[in-house]
Design a protein around this motif. Structure first.
Motif, short mmCIF file in Angstrom:
data_model
loop_
_atom_site.label_atom_id
_atom_site.label_comp_id
_atom_site.label_asym_id
_atom_site.label_seq_id
_atom_site.Cartn_x
_atom_site.Cartn_y
_atom_site.Cartn_z
N ASN A 111 0.80 -1.22 0.00
CA ASN A 111 0.00 0.00 0.00
C ASN A 111 0.84 1.27 0.00
O ASN A 111 0.28 2.36 0.14
N SER A 112 2.15 1.15 -0.14
CA SER A 112 3.05 2.31 -0.13
C SER A 112 2.88 3.13 1.15
O SER A 112 2.99 4.36 1.14
N ALA A 113 2.60 2.42 2.25
CA ALA A 113 2.45 3.10 3.54
C ALA A 113 3.82 3.45 4.10
O ALA A 113 4.80 2.74 3.88
N PHE A 114 3.89 4.54 4.81
CA PHE A 114 5.13 5.01 5.42
C PHE A 114 5.49 4.09 6.58
O PHE A 114 4.76 4.01 7.57
N ARG A 115 6.59 3.36 6.44
CA ARG A 115 6.94 2.32 7.40
C ARG A 115 7.03 2.82 8.86
O ARG A 115 6.53 2.16 9.78
N PRO A 116 7.66 3.98 9.14
CA PRO A 116 7.73 4.44 10.52
C PRO A 116 6.38 4.77 11.16
O PRO A 116 6.33 5.13 12.34
N THR A 117 5.29 4.69 10.37
CA THR A 117 3.96 4.82 10.96
C THR A 117 3.79 3.84 12.10
O THR A 117 3.12 4.12 13.10
N TYR A 118 4.41 2.67 11.96
CA TYR A 118 4.21 1.58 12.91
C TYR A 118 5.49 1.32 13.69
O TYR A 118 6.47 0.83 13.12
N PRO A 119 5.52 1.63 15.00
CA PRO A 119 6.70 1.33 15.83
C PRO A 119 6.74 -0.16 16.14
O PRO A 119 6.42 -0.60 17.26
N ILE A 120 7.13 -0.96 15.14
CA ILE A 120 6.97 -2.42 15.20
C ILE A 120 7.57 -3.03 16.45
O ILE A 120 6.95 -3.91 17.08
N GLU A 121 8.75 -2.61 16.84
CA GLU A 121 9.41 -3.24 17.99
C GLU A 121 8.64 -3.03 19.28
O GLU A 121 8.75 -3.84 20.21
N LEU A 125 -2.36 13.82 4.84
CA LEU A 125 -2.26 12.69 5.75
C LEU A 125 -1.36 11.65 5.08
O LEU A 125 -1.71 11.06 4.06
N VAL A 126 -0.19 11.45 5.65
CA VAL A 126 0.80 10.54 5.07
C VAL A 126 0.23 9.13 5.06
O VAL A 126 -0.33 8.68 6.05
N PRO A 127 0.33 8.39 3.93
CA PRO A 127 -0.18 7.02 3.88
C PRO A 127 0.31 6.18 5.05
O PRO A 127 1.52 6.07 5.29
N GLY A 128 -0.63 5.62 5.76
CA GLY A 128 -0.37 4.95 7.04
C GLY A 128 -1.24 5.58 8.12
O GLY A 128 -1.68 4.91 9.05
N GLY A 129 -1.49 6.90 7.97
CA GLY A 129 -2.46 7.58 8.83
C GLY A 129 -1.93 8.14 10.13
O GLY A 129 -2.69 8.70 10.91
N ARG A 130 -0.63 8.03 10.37
CA ARG A 130 -0.10 8.52 11.64
C ARG A 130 0.33 9.98 11.58
O ARG A 130 0.07 10.74 12.51
N TYR A 131 0.98 10.38 10.50
CA TYR A 131 1.55 11.72 10.42
C TYR A 131 0.71 12.62 9.51
O TYR A 131 0.30 12.21 8.42
N GLY A 173 13.67 5.46 3.25
CA GLY A 173 12.32 5.08 3.65
C GLY A 173 11.96 5.41 5.08
O GLY A 173 10.85 5.13 5.52
N LEU A 174 12.86 6.02 5.82
CA LEU A 174 12.62 6.30 7.24
C LEU A 174 12.22 7.75 7.51
O LEU A 174 11.78 8.07 8.61
N GLY A 175 12.40 8.61 6.53
CA GLY A 175 12.08 10.02 6.72
C GLY A 175 11.09 10.52 5.68
O GLY A 175 10.72 9.81 4.74
N LEU A 176 10.67 11.76 5.85
CA LEU A 176 9.74 12.42 4.94
C LEU A 176 10.45 13.59 4.27
O LEU A 176 11.19 14.34 4.93
N ARG A 177 10.23 13.73 2.98
CA ARG A 177 10.87 14.79 2.20
C ARG A 177 9.80 15.75 1.70
O ARG A 177 8.81 15.33 1.09
N VAL A 178 9.99 17.03 1.95
CA VAL A 178 9.02 18.06 1.59
C VAL A 178 9.66 19.02 0.59
O VAL A 178 10.77 19.50 0.81
N VAL A 179 8.94 19.28 -0.49
CA VAL A 179 9.38 20.26 -1.48
C VAL A 179 8.46 21.47 -1.41
O VAL A 179 7.24 21.32 -1.37
#
Length: 498
Positions: free
Chosen positions: A60-70, A123-129, A171-177
């Protein structure tokens, strides 16, 4: 005669069973878990659900850090991995002619002085940020915790007019233009422009926006929405119909003039640029980039354009070209370089004039096209009813190989002639501040295109709603919708599923 006895699934080694379950959908794993104790043990293995959640993010191209898996419990892992399936199931069981029932709702208060400046949220894909873009500030909120009323980071004095968001290369950060268009004392654009790129790692301690690249260049301004980023490429289409491509790592760029068709959307991949007008899509392969001096007047330079391939697509003659809107997949997906094929929607309005009186009835049709540059093929067309004259088609999203389109409408039913005239004469911002309905359309894409699944539409929110078209964002992967409520001066956050 001896028959070969094949081992049944239940007798296979634990590790092999776990690997097989990994190929099933999250909801199927939940179902198998309920069959017996052995399957419950296999399907309750933490490593299995961590991999399932990672696969869901990739699909789903969701932003991985949305989920603090550990730090997530088994229950949280399962809820997150199955949420896209549960959102689609929830929509499938809802009544199309009634507003969706919201499971939970909360809000974040805003300063009333900030409201006139807010022009976009994302709303970043994943819904957290959640990004909130204002005239000269960028706010980033973390919605994981219910009491997160303050932004985790704020960028001040950006003065950017248009923005786009993608992930960093790791894949761990967000880039804004963001683009800064300088104007004179009369508000007319100057030839000086500035494109800035910021990175932020929101899951790190004390996140902050870091300016990683700046490009000073010349232009007469930008066509709204004609800004995109894919990896390290920033692509701009300005109002002199010049395509400009900038590599923010090498600081190289190139540009070329294009035909003055009325382009409404731009699609960028790592190898091509495609511009979509009301009747055609034009595609160029990204040429070799070179160093471009900051003071070069791009629109005055003679640059040989790369070969252009154009594909016409059919628009029925009954539809007025002035009432055609185009929107593609959210720019996030180009930046992710995913396997999703580029889809875009064309909304067309046809006005029926009554033969007996002077009343008019508006009908909208949404046609979906799939683009594999330079080829364009229609996917489906369907009517959107009821729809009024005021209509805003928003960039769409992906949810488990389903294409999720969103549009805002304002119904004219019940308006007096004076109110109707006042609405017609008001500017677009005033008209959009009284939205009657927010609709969602779930369609097929990817491999599901072959199955010819029925398209369905639902009422996501029912108004009247005091919001601007850019101040609403929906993440189907999370089943979450956020919008700026102008009347209450707050961000409203609605969740459809747990």
């Amino acid at each position: 005669m001896h028959h070969l006895q094949l081992p049944c699934f239940i007798s296979l080694p634990f590790e092999l069973q776990r690997r097989i379950l990994h190929f099933l959908s999250p909801t199927d794993i939940i179902s198998i878990q309920k069959t017996c104790k052995r399957m419950n043990d296999v399907a309750s293995e933490r490593g299995l659900w961590i991999n399932v959640l990672k696969d869901m993010c990739e699909e789903n191209s969701a932003f991985r850090p949305t989920y603090p898996i550990e730090d997530m419990s088994m229950e949280e892992l399962k809820l997150s991995a199955t949420r896209p399936d549960r959102v689609l199931s929830f929509l499938g069981n809802s009544e199309p002619d009634k507003a969706l029932v919201v499971l939970s709702s909360r809000s974040i208060d805003l300063s009333p002085s900030l409201l006139p400046e807010i022009d976009q949220i994302f709303l970043v894909p994943g819904g957290r940020y959640l990004f909130v873009f204002s005239l000269n500030k960028i706010f980033l909120y973390d919605l994981l915790y219910g009491d997160s009323a303050n932004p985790v980071a704020c960028l001040i004095d950006t003065h950017g007019e248009f923005h786009n968001v993608c992930t960093t290369s790791d894949g761990l950060g967000l880039r804004v233009v963001t683009n800064i268009i300088y104007v004179d004392n009369y508000g007319d654009p100057l030839r000086r422009c500035e494109t800035k790129v910021f990175d932020i790692y929101p899951s790190f301690p004390k996140p902050e926006f870091v300016n990683i690249a700046t490009w000073n260049h010349t232009s007469q301004g930008y066509l709204e929405g004609q800004l995109s980023i894919c990896g390290d490429f920033v692509v701009i289409l300005d109002d002199s119909y010049t395509v400009k491509i900038w590599d923010l790592v090498t600081q190289k760029a190139t540009f070329w003039k294009i035909p003055t068709n009325y382009y409404q959307d731009i699609i960028v991949t790592d190898t091509t640029v495609s511009a979509i007008s009301r009747k055609r899509i034009s595609t160029w392969h990204i040429p070799e980039l070179a160093f471009v001096p900051d003071d070069l007047h791009l629109q005055d330079a003679q640059v040989h354009p790369p070969d252009m391939k154009t594909k016409e697509f059919f628009v029925p003659s009954m539809f007025d070209e002035d009432d055609i809107q185009i929107s593609g997949l959210c720019g996030w997906y180009a930046g992710m370089k995913t396997k999703h094929k580029h889809l875009f929607d064309i909304a067309m309005r046809h006005v029926n004039q009554s033969a007996t009186d002077e009343t008019e009835t508006s009908r909208w049709m949404l046609s979906r096209f799939q683009s594999n540059p330079p080829d364009v093929s229609p996917v489906e067309s369907y009517s959107l009813e009821p729809c009024g004259d005021v209509f805003d088609l928003l960039p769409s999203r992906i949810c488990n190989s389903r294409h999720v389109a969103l549009w805002l409408q304002q119904l004219r039913a019940g308006l007096t002639s004076d109110e109707d005239s006042e609405l017609e004469e008001s500017d677009s911002e005033d008209r959009a501040s009284n939205i009657q309905q927010v609709n969602i359309h779930i369609g097929a894409c990817g491999e599901l295109l072959k199955s010819k699944e029925l398209e369905k539409q639902y009422i996501l929110l029912k108004g009247p709603l005091a919001l601007r078209p850019g101040a609403i964002s929906f993440c189907p992967v999370a089943g979450r919708i956020c919008y700026i409520d102008l009347d209450m001066a707050r961000i409203t956050i609605n969740d459809l599923v747990k």
